[in-house]
Motif scaffolding. Structure first.
Motif, PDB file in Angstrom:
ATOM      1  N   ASP A   1       0.705  -1.348  -0.051  1.00  0.00           N
ATOM      2  CA  ASP A   1       0.039  -0.041   0.185  1.00  0.00           C
ATOM      3  C   ASP A   1       0.990   1.239  -0.180  1.00  0.00           C
ATOM      4  O   ASP A   1       0.349   2.246   0.078  1.00  0.00           O
ATOM      5  CB  ASP A   1      -1.088  -0.022   1.147  1.00  0.00           C
ATOM      6  CG  ASP A   1      -0.109   0.044   2.527  1.00  0.00           C
ATOM      7  OD1 ASP A   1       1.002  -0.249   2.540  1.00  0.00           O
ATOM      8  OD2 ASP A   1      -0.984   0.246   3.566  1.00  0.00           O
ATOM      9  N   ASP A   2       2.380   1.090  -0.185  1.00  0.00           N
ATOM     10  CA  ASP A   2       2.888   2.336  -0.098  1.00  0.00           C
ATOM     11  C   ASP A   2       2.700   3.071  -1.473  1.00  0.00           C
ATOM     12  O   ASP A   2       2.677   2.586  -2.722  1.00  0.00           O
ATOM     13  CB  ASP A   2       4.526   1.942  -0.039  1.00  0.00           C
ATOM     14  CG  ASP A   2       5.029   1.468   1.335  1.00  0.00           C
ATOM     15  OD1 ASP A   2       4.079   1.834   2.193  1.00  0.00           O
ATOM     16  OD2 ASP A   2       5.782   0.784   1.584  1.00  0.00           O
ATOM     17  N   THR A   3       2.727   4.519  -1.480  1.00  0.00           N
ATOM     18  CA  THR A   3       2.982   5.432  -2.602  1.00  0.00           C
ATOM     19  C   THR A   3       4.035   6.288  -2.559  1.00  0.00           C
ATOM     20  O   THR A   3       4.992   6.298  -1.726  1.00  0.00           O
ATOM     21  CB  THR A   3       1.559   6.331  -2.230  1.00  0.00           C
ATOM     22  OG1 THR A   3       1.666   7.183  -1.180  1.00  0.00           O
ATOM     23  CG2 THR A   3       0.423   5.409  -2.022  1.00  0.00           C
ATOM     24  N   VAL A   4       3.942   7.132  -3.711  1.00  0.00           N
ATOM     25  CA  VAL A   4       5.258   8.261  -4.229  1.00  0.00           C
ATOM     26  C   VAL A   4       4.997   8.876  -2.897  1.00  0.00           C
ATOM     27  O   VAL A   4       6.150   9.387  -2.213  1.00  0.00           O
ATOM     28  CB  VAL A   4       4.713   8.878  -5.401  1.00  0.00           C
ATOM     29  CG1 VAL A   4       5.376  10.228  -5.439  1.00  0.00           C
ATOM     30  CG2 VAL A   4       4.945   7.942  -6.546  1.00  0.00           C
ATOM     31  N   ARG A   5       3.889   9.350  -2.092  1.00  0.00           N
ATOM     32  CA  ARG A   5       3.960  10.069  -1.102  1.00  0.00           C
ATOM     33  C   ARG A   5       4.793   9.534  -0.139  1.00  0.00           C
ATOM     34  O   ARG A   5       5.415  10.411   0.756  1.00  0.00           O
ATOM     35  CB  ARG A   5       2.425  10.339  -0.729  1.00  0.00           C
ATOM     36  CG  ARG A   5       2.487  11.552   0.638  1.00  0.00           C
ATOM     37  CD  ARG A   5       0.683  11.834   0.765  1.00  0.00           C
ATOM     38  NE  ARG A   5       0.746  12.882   1.821  1.00  0.00           N
ATOM     39  CZ  ARG A   5       0.179  12.561   3.053  1.00  0.00           C
ATOM     40  NH1 ARG A   5      -0.276  11.381   3.189  1.00  0.00           N
ATOM     41  NH2 ARG A   5       0.214  13.582   3.739  1.00  0.00           N
TER      42      ARG A   5
ATOM     43  N   PRO B   1       5.219  -6.011  -4.740  1.00  0.00           N
ATOM     44  CA  PRO B   1       5.972  -6.994  -5.824  1.00  0.00           C
ATOM     45  C   PRO B   1       7.271  -5.866  -6.399  1.00  0.00           C
ATOM     46  O   PRO B   1       6.971  -4.690  -6.290  1.00  0.00           O
ATOM     47  CB  PRO B   1       4.773  -7.162  -6.756  1.00  0.00           C
ATOM     48  CG  PRO B   1       3.865  -5.999  -6.505  1.00  0.00           C
ATOM     49  CD  PRO B   1       3.713  -5.716  -5.168  1.00  0.00           C
ATOM     50  N   PRO B   2       8.217  -6.424  -6.871  1.00  0.00           N
ATOM     51  CA  PRO B   2       9.129  -5.748  -7.580  1.00  0.00           C
ATOM     52  C   PRO B   2       8.899  -4.727  -8.490  1.00  0.00           C
ATOM     53  O   PRO B   2       9.459  -3.660  -8.427  1.00  0.00           O
ATOM     54  CB  PRO B   2       9.952  -6.702  -8.360  1.00  0.00           C
ATOM     55  CG  PRO B   2       9.710  -7.875  -7.641  1.00  0.00           C
ATOM     56  CD  PRO B   2       8.187  -7.892  -7.067  1.00  0.00           C
ATOM     57  N   THR B   3       7.786  -4.725  -9.423  1.00  0.00           N
ATOM     58  CA  THR B   3       7.206  -3.905 -10.417  1.00  0.00           C
ATOM     59  C   THR B   3       6.804  -2.725  -9.750  1.00  0.00           C
ATOM     60  O   THR B   3       6.915  -1.428 -10.243  1.00  0.00           O
ATOM     61  CB  THR B   3       6.177  -4.418 -11.265  1.00  0.00           C
ATOM     62  OG1 THR B   3       5.135  -4.801 -10.544  1.00  0.00           O
ATOM     63  CG2 THR B   3       6.890  -5.511 -12.145  1.00  0.00           C
ATOM     64  N   GLN B   4       6.327  -2.858  -8.484  1.00  0.00           N
ATOM     65  CA  GLN B   4       5.970  -1.291  -7.609  1.00  0.00           C
ATOM     66  C   GLN B   4       7.082  -1.007  -6.585  1.00  0.00           C
ATOM     67  O   GLN B   4       7.079   0.281  -6.838  1.00  0.00           O
ATOM     68  CB  GLN B   4       4.742  -1.904  -6.825  1.00  0.00           C
ATOM     69  CG  GLN B   4       4.352  -0.634  -5.818  1.00  0.00           C
ATOM     70  CD  GLN B   4       3.262  -1.213  -4.852  1.00  0.00           C
ATOM     71  OE1 GLN B   4       2.778  -2.448  -4.548  1.00  0.00           O
ATOM     72  NE2 GLN B   4       2.858  -0.400  -3.787  1.00  0.00           N
ATOM     73  N   ALA B   5       7.724  -1.925  -6.241  1.00  0.00           N
ATOM     74  CA  ALA B   5       8.633  -1.718  -5.160  1.00  0.00           C
ATOM     75  C   ALA B   5      10.229  -0.831  -5.755  1.00  0.00           C
ATOM     76  O   ALA B   5      10.247   0.090  -5.216  1.00  0.00           O
ATOM     77  CB  ALA B   5       9.224  -2.855  -4.473  1.00  0.00           C
TER      78      ALA B   5
ATOM     79  N   GLU C   1      13.654   3.619  -6.010  1.00  0.00           N
ATOM     80  CA  GLU C   1      14.651   4.568  -6.883  1.00  0.00           C
ATOM     81  C   GLU C   1      13.911   6.290  -6.465  1.00  0.00           C
ATOM     82  O   GLU C   1      15.025   6.956  -6.148  1.00  0.00           O
ATOM     83  CB  GLU C   1      14.348   4.419  -8.209  1.00  0.00           C
ATOM     84  CG  GLU C   1      14.855   3.176  -8.828  1.00  0.00           C
ATOM     85  CD  GLU C   1      16.480   3.072  -8.578  1.00  0.00           C
ATOM     86  OE1 GLU C   1      17.217   4.030  -8.404  1.00  0.00           O
ATOM     87  OE2 GLU C   1      16.857   1.789  -8.693  1.00  0.00           O
ATOM     88  N   LEU C   2      12.724   6.155  -6.265  1.00  0.00           N
ATOM     89  CA  LEU C   2      12.302   7.728  -6.018  1.00  0.00           C
ATOM     90  C   LEU C   2      12.666   8.002  -4.493  1.00  0.00           C
ATOM     91  O   LEU C   2      13.407   9.173  -4.550  1.00  0.00           O
ATOM     92  CB  LEU C   2      10.883   7.645  -5.926  1.00  0.00           C
ATOM     93  CG  LEU C   2      10.323   8.997  -5.548  1.00  0.00           C
ATOM     94  CD1 LEU C   2      10.481  10.176  -6.538  1.00  0.00           C
ATOM     95  CD2 LEU C   2       8.526   8.856  -5.468  1.00  0.00           C
ATOM     96  N   PHE C   3      12.935   7.080  -3.546  1.00  0.00           N
ATOM     97  CA  PHE C   3      13.318   7.464  -2.262  1.00  0.00           C
ATOM     98  C   PHE C   3      14.887   7.713  -2.249  1.00  0.00           C
ATOM     99  O   PHE C   3      15.313   9.014  -1.745  1.00  0.00           O
ATOM    100  CB  PHE C   3      13.102   6.122  -1.493  1.00  0.00           C
ATOM    101  CG  PHE C   3      13.832   6.361   0.066  1.00  0.00           C
ATOM    102  CD1 PHE C   3      13.102   6.604   0.924  1.00  0.00           C
ATOM    103  CD2 PHE C   3      14.965   5.615   0.338  1.00  0.00           C
ATOM    104  CE1 PHE C   3      13.516   6.922   2.352  1.00  0.00           C
ATOM    105  CE2 PHE C   3      15.472   5.781   1.588  1.00  0.00           C
ATOM    106  CZ  PHE C   3      14.922   6.255   2.492  1.00  0.00           C
ATOM    107  N   VAL C   4      15.752   7.035  -3.264  1.00  0.00           N
ATOM    108  CA  VAL C   4      17.037   7.452  -3.534  1.00  0.00           C
ATOM    109  C   VAL C   4      17.109   8.644  -3.956  1.00  0.00           C
ATOM    110  O   VAL C   4      18.004   9.653  -3.780  1.00  0.00           O
ATOM    111  CB  VAL C   4      17.575   6.346  -4.285  1.00  0.00           C
ATOM    112  CG1 VAL C   4      19.242   6.683  -4.736  1.00  0.00           C
ATOM    113  CG2 VAL C   4      17.853   5.189  -3.494  1.00  0.00           C
ATOM    114  N   SER C   5      16.432   9.022  -5.099  1.00  0.00           N
ATOM    115  CA  SER C   5      16.473  10.381  -5.659  1.00  0.00           C
ATOM    116  C   SER C   5      15.815  11.348  -4.825  1.00  0.00           C
ATOM    117  O   SER C   5      16.625  12.689  -4.838  1.00  0.00           O
ATOM    118  CB  SER C   5      15.617  10.451  -6.927  1.00  0.00           C
ATOM    119  OG  SER C   5      15.790   9.381  -7.914  1.00  0.00           O
ATOM    120  N   GLU C   6      15.183  11.469  -3.879  1.00  0.00           N
ATOM    121  CA  GLU C   6      14.548  12.369  -3.011  1.00  0.00           C
ATOM    122  C   GLU C   6      15.794  12.706  -2.049  1.00  0.00           C
ATOM    123  O   GLU C   6      16.115  13.665  -1.776  1.00  0.00           O
ATOM    124  CB  GLU C   6      13.642  11.874  -2.291  1.00  0.00           C
ATOM    125  CG  GLU C   6      12.078  11.976  -3.176  1.00  0.00           C
ATOM    126  CD  GLU C   6      11.474  13.320  -3.579  1.00  0.00           C
ATOM    127  OE1 GLU C   6      11.527  14.326  -2.693  1.00  0.00           O
ATOM    128  OE2 GLU C   6      11.229  13.353  -4.708  1.00  0.00           O
TER     129      GLU C   6
END
Length: 149
Positions: A36-40, A98-102, A107-112
């Motif tokens: 249930d994790d999101t970009v936010r 799943p990997p396609t979501q995770a 990558e976004l977490f690292v970029s932030e």
């Protein structure tokens, strides 16, 4: 989203016996992404970690963040953090993304973190990795996205 944060004097990750990423003083971040994790969640948790005060100031109080000390972050994907361990003798991974979501959220977490001016090293998403660290303190915290336990 869960992060096991460890204050370190150094950390590195090897893949197939070769170094993939390493840092000196800073934070080792083991990142688990849930269904249930999101970009936010990724953005909020990265911002929280960038300012999380776990390093000692001149008075030996935890008042400094990784940014304040010009430290680095080593981010390692770890889906086992998303395991349900509430019952039985074997963990369930049904809550892990799943990997396609995770992977995009990782990558976004690292970029932030990088966008926040922090030097970031990584392992490789989904790889079998060997993590070596020198825990400083030891200081270890489990952080979750807002509203999660």
């Amino acid at each position: 989203m869960k992060v096991l944060l460890q204050r370190v004097t150094s950390a590195r990750v090897d893949i197939d016996g070769a170094p993939a990423g390493q840092i000196g003083q800073g934070l080792l971040l083991l990142l688990g992404v849930e269904r249930d994790d999101t970009v936010r969640d990724a953005r909020q948790l990265a911002a929280r970690i960038a300012g999380y005060r776990v390093f000692s100031d001149a008075d030996d109080k935890m008042n400094l963040s990784v940014k304040d000390i010009n430290g680095g972050c080593l981010v390692v994907s770890q889906f086992t953090l998303a395991a349900d361990t509430q019952s039985g003798r074997r963990p369930s991974f049904s809550s892990a993304a799943p990997p396609t979501q995770a992977e995009p959220l990782y990558e976004l977490f690292v970029s932030e973190l990088r966008a926040g001016g922090i030097e970031v090293a990584t392992g490789s998403f989904g790889a079998d990795m060997a993590v070596t660290l020198t825990n400083d303190g030891p200081v270890t915290f489990l952080l979750t996205s807002t509203g999660k336990t």
